[in-house]
Enzyme design. Structure first.
Site, mmCIF file in Angstrom:
data_model
loop_
_atom_site.group_PDB
_atom_site.id
_atom_site.type_symbol
_atom_site.label_atom_id
_atom_site.label_comp_id
_atom_site.label_asym_id
_atom_site.label_seq_id
_atom_site.Cartn_x
_atom_site.Cartn_y
_atom_site.Cartn_z
ATOM 1 N N ARG A 122 0.828 -1.220 0.000
ATOM 2 C CA ARG A 122 0.000 0.000 0.000
ATOM 3 C C ARG A 122 0.855 1.259 0.000
ATOM 4 N NH1 ARG A 122 -3.427 -0.411 5.086
ATOM 5 N NH2 ARG A 122 -1.486 -1.357 5.730
ATOM 6 N N ASN A 149 -6.086 -2.518 1.923
ATOM 7 C CA ASN A 149 -6.084 -3.973 2.026
ATOM 8 C C ASN A 149 -7.527 -4.443 2.141
ATOM 9 O OD1 ASN A 149 -3.308 -4.312 2.009
ATOM 10 N ND2 ASN A 149 -3.125 -4.423 4.222
#
Length: 99
Positions: A20, A38
């Protein structure tokens, strides 16, 4: 200038490897707006908005990810501007909580 908006889902070993934050850095460097998060099923989901060539570059980069990642599959769908509303206020690109 036209704007492309794409939502991508990345599967493989993409959680616990800095994916990320890598996406956030790449998006900032490519002047792309959007978000990344996520998912509880183990994948990473992202939304990219910007110049079509820049968005396409981001999707291509997601097929490789950061060094510790192993990307098995990337799916891409067209999205609309409403999907950008998930960003945090005042941010061009947000890392969102897991859903």
């Amino acid at each position: 200038m036209s704007v492309a908006i794409r939502q991508v889902t990345i599967r493989g070993r993409v959680q616990g490897v800095g994916y990320r934050y890598w996406v956030e850095q790449q998006a900032t460097a490519h002047a792309v707006e959007g978000w990344v998060r996520n998912r509880r099923d183990g994948c990473v989901e992202a939304l990219f908005a910007g110049a079509p060539t820049k968005v396409a570059e981001m999707v291509a980069l997601c097929r490789h990810g950061p060094p510790a990642a192993r990307v098995d599959n990337v799916t891409r769908e067209t999205a609309d501007e409403d999907a950008l509303k998930l960003r945090r206020a005042g941010e061009r690109f947000s890392v969102l909580p897991t859903i």
